[in-house]
Write an enzyme that holds these catalytic residues in place. Structure first.
Site, PDB file in Angstrom:
ATOM      1  NE  ARG A 160      -7.041  33.974   7.739  1.00  0.00           N
ATOM      2  CZ  ARG A 160      -7.946  33.214   8.325  1.00  0.00           C
ATOM      3  NH1 ARG A 160      -9.210  33.551   8.284  1.00  0.00           N
ATOM      4  NH2 ARG A 160      -7.600  32.115   8.959  1.00  0.00           N
ATOM      5  CE  LYS A 181      -1.801  12.694   1.914  1.00  0.00           C
ATOM      6  NZ  LYS A 181      -1.486  12.891   3.342  1.00  0.00           N
ATOM      7  CG  HIS A 236       5.877  13.749   0.942  1.00  0.00           C
ATOM      8  ND1 HIS A 236       4.643  13.575   1.504  1.00  0.00           N
ATOM      9  CD2 HIS A 236       6.720  13.002   1.678  1.00  0.00           C
ATOM     10  CE1 HIS A 236       4.744  12.761   2.537  1.00  0.00           C
ATOM     11  NE2 HIS A 236       5.989  12.389   2.676  1.00  0.00           N
ATOM     12  CE  LYS A 252       8.728   9.413   1.448  1.00  0.00           C
ATOM     13  NZ  LYS A 252       9.394   9.793   2.677  1.00  0.00           N
ATOM     14  CG  ASP A 256      -2.724  10.770   6.535  1.00  0.00           C
ATOM     15  OD1 ASP A 256      -2.590  11.844   5.916  1.00  0.00           O
ATOM     16  OD2 ASP A 256      -1.971  10.419   7.460  1.00  0.00           O
ATOM     17  CG  HIS A 294       1.834   9.274   0.686  1.00  0.00           C
ATOM     18  ND1 HIS A 294       1.917  10.409  -0.090  1.00  0.00           N
ATOM     19  CD2 HIS A 294       1.664   9.714   1.962  1.00  0.00           C
ATOM     20  CE1 HIS A 294       1.810  11.475   0.693  1.00  0.00           C
ATOM     21  NE2 HIS A 294       1.649  11.084   1.935  1.00  0.00           N
ATOM     22  CE  LYS A 310       9.297   7.351   8.464  1.00  0.00           C
ATOM     23  NZ  LYS A 310       8.045   7.874   7.950  1.00  0.00           N
TER      24      LYS A 310
HETATM   25  C1  BG6 Z   1       1.730  12.654   5.191  1.00  0.00           C
HETATM   26  C2  BG6 Z   1       0.649  12.209   6.123  1.00  0.00           C
HETATM   27  O1  BG6 Z   1       1.225  12.845   3.903  1.00  0.00           O
HETATM   28  O2  BG6 Z   1       2.763  11.666   5.161  1.00  0.00           O
HETATM   29  C3  BG6 Z   1       1.203  12.002   7.508  1.00  0.00           C
HETATM   30  O3  BG6 Z   1      -0.391  13.184   6.149  1.00  0.00           O
HETATM   31  C4  BG6 Z   1       2.369  11.038   7.466  1.00  0.00           C
HETATM   32  O4  BG6 Z   1       0.200  11.513   8.397  1.00  0.00           O
HETATM   33  C5  BG6 Z   1       3.386  11.453   6.412  1.00  0.00           C
HETATM   34  O5  BG6 Z   1       2.980  11.036   8.747  1.00  0.00           O
HETATM   35  C6  BG6 Z   1       4.419  10.358   6.229  1.00  0.00           C
HETATM   36  O6  BG6 Z   1       5.435  10.807   5.380  1.00  0.00           O
HETATM   37  P1  BG6 Z   1       6.865  10.119   5.427  1.00  0.00           P
HETATM   38  O7  BG6 Z   1       7.615  10.800   4.325  1.00  0.00           O
HETATM   39  O8  BG6 Z   1       7.431  10.386   6.781  1.00  0.00           O
HETATM   40  O9  BG6 Z   1       6.655   8.646   5.196  1.00  0.00           O
END
Ligand code: BG6
Length: 521
Positions: A66, A181, A211, A215, A268, A273, A373
């Site tokens: 917008r 999503k 996504h 990967k 989420d 995923h 992570k």
């Molecule tokens: C997203 C989520 O779809 O994936 C996020 O909404 C999350 O909350 C992210 O942090 C994680 O993606 P990746 O690729 O870093 O594991």
């Protein structure tokens, strides 16, 4: 995973380091061009694809939102965004890339915006020879999905008709839509969205993006299973004790408290995923590596998830919410309701009612503000039927069964643990591991997962996109962990795990009850 260069319906070219070929020319219309996703992922990934030569030279990207901006203003904004997220930004390549970028101000959810948009699209199509091909990308608030799809339809922008049965399918221009999503917030809303999309776009033209499927290591799961002969014969309940799928993040929810309050970890991450990773780990081999065959197997697998009975929800699930630490506790974040019971950590156990997996549980776990992570799959094999070495000293206390660990992120590696004799005169045993580091082995810079997926959509390859039945099936499987049945899992979860840990005690207890433990090493 590399497709034959000219066949658009074979499995994605996403994993390749070499430029994917065969993407049609089109206008990529990003609806929600001012949004975070456009800045952090979409434009950076399109820049990467441009640099790899994966975009058709005629392809243009039209951002729409917008806010009034000129093409030049948007290009400058996107340049900053790309510089912030792409390693090795190259000013010369950017100059060529930015010639593809255009901006149009307007409200995509209002019919009145469409005459001007159509004019802009017609001009672009004519000047850049995009053959009337359009890829719509819904990067807007989910509440706008249905109104925008309706506007696209009312404006007559979808002209391709039923491509699958048309006599000149190749000569027709196409219009496809990529949907982000969250795809719905529960089973009913996902089904409603599928119906709204289906009234306008054929299933063949609907690209539900995840996504994780972009990967490399997720795609590698299919290669590991189906391009080798040693895994598949033991890939079943006779040899596999259980499977763990973990996506742990060190970051907290941060500024997204308001959004997260509507979401939580199950919606989420697990529904989307982790279910996709589960499907790749557990599905039957497709007859061919083509979109329809792969998706059919995923549909079957997700449909085989045993509904979790109300009586089992509490023992098959564990929820957490991180407390105070280096960052404020989740409960303290802006936008979070007092006494919120939204989970920032979830672990669930699922069973698959298939011949292959009868009795083998799958544990899915995800959390924010955790120790490391790490996105990984751990396949724990059963110990051998007879323990011939039970009286031999063992470094880990006893033979434990082989373990195959596939780390999807941040490293891309696999590790197979097996028992070995400790060198020396006397017999003693200890576990040892064979390791493969995919990045070291194959080299190359990882690219943002979105890019190859969007290129797949430009090629018409749906292998790595979700079918409507998969999405609804995945919702159905998690519903018991979202509705009233899960109330007790949510009670008193505020602060039940500390930041930098592996989650709440209840998650460990869930495993302990089954005589198992999380792979947290
Ligand atoms: C997203 C989520 O779809 O994936 C996020 O909404 C999350 O909350 C992210 O942090 C994680 O993606 P990746 O690729 O870093 O594991």
């Amino acid at each position: 995973m590399t497709a034959a260069p000219t066949a658009p319906d074979t499995i994605s070219q996403s994993a390749t380091q070499t430029p994917p070929s065969g993407a049609d020319p089109c206008v990529l219309l990003i609806l929600g061009a001012s949004g975070d996703l456009t800045h952090r992922k979409l434009i950076p990934s399109m820049y990467e694809m441009h640099c790899l030569g994966a975009l058709h030279p005629a392809t243009a990207i039209l951002g729409m939102s917008r806010t009034a901006k000129s093409d030049e203003g948007w290009r400058a904004e996107m340049r900053t965004a790309v510089q912030a997220s792409v390693q090795g930004f190259d000013a010369t390549r950017w100059q060529a890339f930015e010639q593809r970028l255009f901006y149009h101000a307007g409200d995509a959810a209002t019919q009145a915006s469409y005459p001007a948009l159509i004019e802009r699209l017609d001009t672009l199509a004519a000047t850049r020879s995009t053959k009337g091909n359009m890829l719509f990308y819904l990067s807007v608030a989910p509440s706008l999905y249905e109104p925008i799809v309706q506007c696209i339809d009312d404006a007559g922008l979808v002209t391709e008709g039923k491509r699958w049965c048309s006599l000149d399918a190749k000569g027709r221009s196409w219009q496809r839509i990529v949907v982000e999503k969250p795809f719905g917030t529960d089973e009913a809303s996902a089904a409603s969205l599928n119906r709204a999309l289906g009234r306008v776009f054929e299933e063949d033209s609907t690209y539900r993006i995840d996504h994780y499927l972009g990967k490399d290591l997720v795609q590698s799961l299919l290669v590991l299973r189906f391009a080798n002969s040693i895994f598949e014969p033991v890939w079943n309940h006779r040899y596999i004790d259980h499977v763990q799928i973990t996506a742990a993040e060190t970051v907290g929810v941060g500024m997204r408290g308001g959004f997260y309050e509507q979401t939580g970890a199950v919606r989420d991450m697990i529904q989307s995923h982790l279910m996709q990773v589960l499907a790749f780990i557990a599905m039957e081999p497709p007859n061919r590596m083509r979109a329809n065959e792969i998706r059919s197997e995923k549909i079957k697998l997700i449909g085989a998830i045993r509904p979790t009975e109300a009586a089992d929800v509490l023992t098959h699930g564990a929820f957490g919410q991180y407390g105070a630490g280096p960052e404020p506790a989740y409960a303290q974040l802006q936008g979070v309701a007092p006494g919120s019971t939204v989970e920032t950590f979830a672990a669930i156990k699922l069973h698959l009612d298939t011949w292959r997996w009868a009795g083998t549980p799958f544990y899915l776990r995800t959390g924010k503000a955790m120790r490391a992570k790490r996105t990984e799959v751990v396949v724990q094999f059963k110990p051998p039927a007879a323990d011939l070495f039970k009286n031999v000293p063992h470094g880990a206390g006893g033979v434990q069964g082989n373990r195959l660990m596939i780390e999807i992120a941040p490293n891309e590696r696999a590790e197979l643990r097996f028992e070995s004799k400790v060198p020396g005169r006397r017999m003693a045993i200890a576990p040892i591991a064979m390791q493969a580091d995919f990045r070291k082995e194959f080299g190359g810079q990882p690219v943002e997962a979105y890019g190859p997926l969007i290129v797949d959509a430009m090629r018409g390859d749906q292998s790595l996109f979700k079918h409507r039945t998969e999405v609804e099936g995945a919702w159905s499987a998690v519903m018991p962990f979202l509705d009233g049945r899960s109330r007790s899992l949510r009670e008193g979860i505020a602060g039940n795990y500390v930041q930098g840990s592996w989650g709440p005690r209840s998650a460990d207890d869930m495993m302990l009850r089954d005589g198992r433990a999380w792979h947290d090493g």
